[in-house]
Every structure is written in C-alpha cells, then in structure tokens.
Motif scaffolding. Structure first.
Motif, PDB file in Angstrom:
ATOM      1  N   PRO A 149       0.834  -1.213   0.000  1.00  0.00           N
ATOM      2  CA  PRO A 149       0.000   0.000   0.000  1.00  0.00           C
ATOM      3  C   PRO A 149       0.866   1.259   0.000  1.00  0.00           C
ATOM      4  O   PRO A 149       2.010   1.255   0.484  1.00  0.00           O
ATOM      5  CB  PRO A 149      -0.802  -0.121   1.302  1.00  0.00           C
ATOM      6  CG  PRO A 149      -0.785  -1.580   1.624  1.00  0.00           C
ATOM      7  CD  PRO A 149       0.537  -2.084   1.153  1.00  0.00           C
ATOM      8  N   GLU A 150       0.311   2.331  -0.511  1.00  0.00           N
ATOM      9  CA  GLU A 150       1.080   3.566  -0.666  1.00  0.00           C
ATOM     10  C   GLU A 150       1.659   4.055   0.655  1.00  0.00           C
ATOM     11  O   GLU A 150       2.836   4.433   0.728  1.00  0.00           O
ATOM     12  CB  GLU A 150       0.202   4.654  -1.286  1.00  0.00           C
ATOM     13  CG  GLU A 150       0.944   5.957  -1.524  1.00  0.00           C
ATOM     14  CD  GLU A 150       0.082   7.006  -2.198  1.00  0.00           C
ATOM     15  OE1 GLU A 150       0.390   8.205  -2.037  1.00  0.00           O
ATOM     16  OE2 GLU A 150      -0.895   6.631  -2.872  1.00  0.00           O
ATOM     17  N   LYS A 151       0.851   4.059   1.715  1.00  0.00           N
ATOM     18  CA  LYS A 151       1.351   4.560   2.997  1.00  0.00           C
ATOM     19  C   LYS A 151       2.486   3.683   3.520  1.00  0.00           C
ATOM     20  O   LYS A 151       3.462   4.197   4.091  1.00  0.00           O
ATOM     21  CB  LYS A 151       0.216   4.625   4.020  1.00  0.00           C
ATOM     22  CG  LYS A 151      -0.777   5.752   3.757  1.00  0.00           C
ATOM     23  CD  LYS A 151      -1.829   5.827   4.852  1.00  0.00           C
ATOM     24  CE  LYS A 151      -2.783   6.977   4.602  1.00  0.00           C
ATOM     25  NZ  LYS A 151      -3.834   7.070   5.661  1.00  0.00           N
ATOM     26  N   GLU A 152       2.375   2.385   3.333  1.00  0.00           N
ATOM     27  CA  GLU A 152       3.442   1.490   3.792  1.00  0.00           C
ATOM     28  C   GLU A 152       4.684   1.625   2.919  1.00  0.00           C
ATOM     29  O   GLU A 152       5.814   1.525   3.412  1.00  0.00           O
ATOM     30  CB  GLU A 152       2.944   0.045   3.812  1.00  0.00           C
ATOM     31  CG  GLU A 152       1.881  -0.206   4.872  1.00  0.00           C
ATOM     32  CD  GLU A 152       1.513  -1.670   5.019  1.00  0.00           C
ATOM     33  OE1 GLU A 152       2.328  -2.538   4.621  1.00  0.00           O
ATOM     34  OE2 GLU A 152       0.415  -1.952   5.528  1.00  0.00           O
ATOM     35  N   ALA A 153       4.481   1.875   1.630  1.00  0.00           N
ATOM     36  CA  ALA A 153       5.622   2.111   0.749  1.00  0.00           C
ATOM     37  C   ALA A 153       6.372   3.359   1.186  1.00  0.00           C
ATOM     38  O   ALA A 153       7.610   3.382   1.241  1.00  0.00           O
ATOM     39  CB  ALA A 153       5.152   2.242  -0.696  1.00  0.00           C
ATOM     40  N   ARG A 154       5.617   4.411   1.525  1.00  0.00           N
ATOM     41  CA  ARG A 154       6.252   5.666   1.960  1.00  0.00           C
ATOM     42  C   ARG A 154       6.992   5.463   3.282  1.00  0.00           C
ATOM     43  O   ARG A 154       8.129   5.943   3.450  1.00  0.00           O
ATOM     44  CB  ARG A 154       5.178   6.755   2.096  1.00  0.00           C
ATOM     45  CG  ARG A 154       5.757   8.139   2.350  1.00  0.00           C
ATOM     46  CD  ARG A 154       4.677   9.211   2.250  1.00  0.00           C
ATOM     47  NE  ARG A 154       4.160   9.310   0.889  1.00  0.00           N
ATOM     48  CZ  ARG A 154       2.945   8.899   0.509  1.00  0.00           C
ATOM     49  NH1 ARG A 154       2.094   8.364   1.389  1.00  0.00           N
ATOM     50  NH2 ARG A 154       2.572   9.029  -0.749  1.00  0.00           N
ATOM     51  N   ALA A 155       6.373   4.744   4.213  1.00  0.00           N
ATOM     52  CA  ALA A 155       7.046   4.467   5.482  1.00  0.00           C
ATOM     53  C   ALA A 155       8.303   3.629   5.248  1.00  0.00           C
ATOM     54  O   ALA A 155       9.332   3.842   5.910  1.00  0.00           O
ATOM     55  CB  ALA A 155       6.092   3.737   6.423  1.00  0.00           C
ATOM     56  N   SER A 156       8.240   2.705   4.309  1.00  0.00           N
ATOM     57  CA  SER A 156       9.394   1.863   4.007  1.00  0.00           C
ATOM     58  C   SER A 156      10.535   2.679   3.417  1.00  0.00           C
ATOM     59  O   SER A 156      11.710   2.452   3.737  1.00  0.00           O
ATOM     60  CB  SER A 156       8.994   0.746   3.033  1.00  0.00           C
ATOM     61  OG  SER A 156       8.006  -0.089   3.589  1.00  0.00           O
ATOM     62  N   VAL A 157      10.198   3.631   2.562  1.00  0.00           N
ATOM     63  CA  VAL A 157      11.232   4.497   1.985  1.00  0.00           C
ATOM     64  C   VAL A 157      11.925   5.293   3.083  1.00  0.00           C
ATOM     65  O   VAL A 157      13.163   5.384   3.128  1.00  0.00           O
ATOM     66  CB  VAL A 157      10.623   5.433   0.922  1.00  0.00           C
ATOM     67  CG1 VAL A 157      11.628   6.514   0.513  1.00  0.00           C
ATOM     68  CG2 VAL A 157      10.176   4.636  -0.299  1.00  0.00           C
ATOM     69  N   HIS A 158      11.148   5.870   3.991  1.00  0.00           N
ATOM     70  CA  HIS A 158      11.754   6.607   5.103  1.00  0.00           C
ATOM     71  C   HIS A 158      12.653   5.690   5.939  1.00  0.00           C
ATOM     72  O   HIS A 158      13.738   6.096   6.382  1.00  0.00           O
ATOM     73  CB  HIS A 158      10.669   7.220   5.990  1.00  0.00           C
ATOM     74  CG  HIS A 158      10.061   8.464   5.427  1.00  0.00           C
ATOM     75  ND1 HIS A 158      10.737   9.669   5.353  1.00  0.00           N
ATOM     76  CD2 HIS A 158       8.819   8.702   4.899  1.00  0.00           C
ATOM     77  CE1 HIS A 158       9.955  10.579   4.822  1.00  0.00           C
ATOM     78  NE2 HIS A 158       8.786  10.027   4.538  1.00  0.00           N
ATOM     79  N   ALA A 159      12.204   4.453   6.165  1.00  0.00           N
ATOM     80  CA  ALA A 159      13.000   3.517   6.955  1.00  0.00           C
ATOM     81  C   ALA A 159      14.301   3.172   6.249  1.00  0.00           C
ATOM     82  O   ALA A 159      15.372   3.080   6.876  1.00  0.00           O
ATOM     83  CB  ALA A 159      12.193   2.244   7.228  1.00  0.00           C
ATOM     84  N   VAL A 160      14.247   2.988   4.938  1.00  0.00           N
ATOM     85  CA  VAL A 160      15.466   2.681   4.185  1.00  0.00           C
ATOM     86  C   VAL A 160      16.411   3.875   4.191  1.00  0.00           C
ATOM     87  O   VAL A 160      17.634   3.708   4.311  1.00  0.00           O
ATOM     88  CB  VAL A 160      15.114   2.245   2.751  1.00  0.00           C
ATOM     89  CG1 VAL A 160      16.350   2.243   1.851  1.00  0.00           C
ATOM     90  CG2 VAL A 160      14.494   0.842   2.771  1.00  0.00           C
ATOM     91  N   PHE A 161      15.874   5.080   4.097  1.00  0.00           N
ATOM     92  CA  PHE A 161      16.739   6.257   4.216  1.00  0.00           C
ATOM     93  C   PHE A 161      17.439   6.266   5.575  1.00  0.00           C
ATOM     94  O   PHE A 161      18.624   6.596   5.678  1.00  0.00           O
ATOM     95  CB  PHE A 161      15.937   7.546   4.046  1.00  0.00           C
ATOM     96  CG  PHE A 161      15.517   7.845   2.636  1.00  0.00           C
ATOM     97  CD1 PHE A 161      15.987   7.096   1.568  1.00  0.00           C
ATOM     98  CD2 PHE A 161      14.650   8.882   2.373  1.00  0.00           C
ATOM     99  CE1 PHE A 161      15.605   7.371   0.269  1.00  0.00           C
ATOM    100  CE2 PHE A 161      14.255   9.170   1.076  1.00  0.00           C
ATOM    101  CZ  PHE A 161      14.727   8.410   0.020  1.00  0.00           C
ATOM    102  N   GLY A 162      16.693   5.924   6.630  1.00  0.00           N
ATOM    103  CA  GLY A 162      17.308   5.860   7.950  1.00  0.00           C
ATOM    104  C   GLY A 162      18.438   4.844   7.987  1.00  0.00           C
ATOM    105  O   GLY A 162      19.494   5.081   8.598  1.00  0.00           O
TER     106      GLY A 162
END
Length: 211
Positions: A149-162
């Motif tokens: 889902p879009e919201k989980e994809a966005r959260a995943s991107v932030h996590a990968v940046f971290g």
C-alpha cells in the motif's frame, strides 16, 4: 556531492571544509577564521563568497536536498530512456543514495544536528525537496512491489533512508569492509527491507500490532 569528477571551485572547497568542521565540532564551535584557514584564505576573505556561517549552512543543507532530488529525477528519466525494468530503476536509486551516504557523511551529520538553525523559509524548502525525493522512490517501490500500500511504501522508503543514512554512526572505518563491500551490503539491506515490507503486506502482518 563527491561524485563530481571536475576540480572543485573555491566556493565548493569552502563549503566542503565548512561541512567537515561543522560536523566535527558543531555550528557554534567553528569560527569563520578556522574555515578560512582550512582552505588557505583569510577569514574575512570568505565574505567575498558567503555572507557568513548561516549562509554556508543554508547552502549546504538546501544544496544537498536539491542535488538528491535532481539526481533522483535524472535517474528515473535515464532509466525510462534505457527501458529499464522497475527493479533496475530501484537499484539505480539505491546506488545513487548509497554514494551520497558513504561520500557525504558530514552532510548527514549536519542535517541531523543543525537543520533547526536554518531560517524558516530555508528549512521549509529542505523539507519540501525531501518530500519530493521520497515520492520519487515511492513511485518506483510500488512498481516493484504493487502489493505494498502507498502509505506502507512511503514508510518503508523513510525507513530505508534511515538505514542508509546511518553511515556516520558506523564504527571506525578501519573496522568496516572496504567501500565496495560496504556499498554492496547496504544495497542488499535496502532491497531486503523493501521485500520484507511487501511480504508482510501480502501476509497481512502488522494489523494486530497496530490494534
């Protein structure tokens, strides 16, 4: 960013030394004279290039956000022109960000510590550019993992940046693999994180934890 192959200008030299010194000792722990000495010019001579330390900090933090976003857009355009598959495009995005994370650690530290020192307008610009950069990734991640889902994809991107931006906090460089091996490890971890997020979404994990 340090992926440049041409010689840095005097202005870029000043910014590079300012970033290093600010990251090592904090913004208020560094004087204009010290930055000047690091590049071989008098402190007052810096004012021919910058109005002061605040202007240097703003150019560093706004500048890296602009370069990351522009680099991401260029990556997507080049990938589309070459007819790359979404997974190859995601690999290219990850690779570009890893280059930044390994070669510009001082800027990551500076962002974490000193972003709040920027003027409101500059800070808002940094945040806007960062959001736009995230959305580039979200688009590609969802092409690779449409079940996410879009919201989980966005959260995943932030996590990968971290994950990728944790490089300044790694132990002494001498205790790490060489640069190529470290880059390859970070790449595997980033792709693994997205795959795990998509697998969890497909299995319906996380609902009970969020209840």
């Amino acid at each position: 960013m340090s992926s440049r192959t041409d010689a840095p200008t005097r202005r870029e030299q000043i910014l590079g030394e300012a970033a290093r010194l600010f990251a090592e000792r904090g913004f208020h722990g560094v004087g204009v004279d010290e930055i000047g000495a690091a590049v071989g010019i008098s402190g007052p001579g810096l004012y021919r290039h910058f109005a002061g330390k605040d202007a240097m900090l703003a150019e560093l933090l706004v500048g890296i956000s602009e370069r990351l976003y522009a680099g991401g857009r260029r990556c997507l355009a080049e990938s589309a022109g070459a007819g790359l598959a979404p997974g190859e495009t995601l690999d290219a995005l990850i690779g570009r960000h890893i280059d930044f994370a390994l070669d510009d650690r001082a800027l990551i530290t500076l962002h974490d510590r000193e972003l709040d020192r920027l003027r409101d307008s500059d800070r808002k610009l940094v945040r806007q550019l960062q959001r736009q950069y995230v959305e580039l990734w979200v688009e590609v991640v969802r092409e690779v993992h449409p079940e996410l889902p879009e919201k989980e994809a966005r959260a995943s991107v932030h996590a990968v940046f971290g994950l990728l931006n944790s490089t300044p906090h790694l132990s002494r460089p001498s205790s790490l693999p060489d640069r190529a091996a470290t880059a390859a490890l970070l790449h595997r971890l980033a792709r693994g994180a997205f795959t795990a997020a998509a697998g969890g979404a497909a299995q319906g994990w996380g609902g009970a934890a969020g209840a």
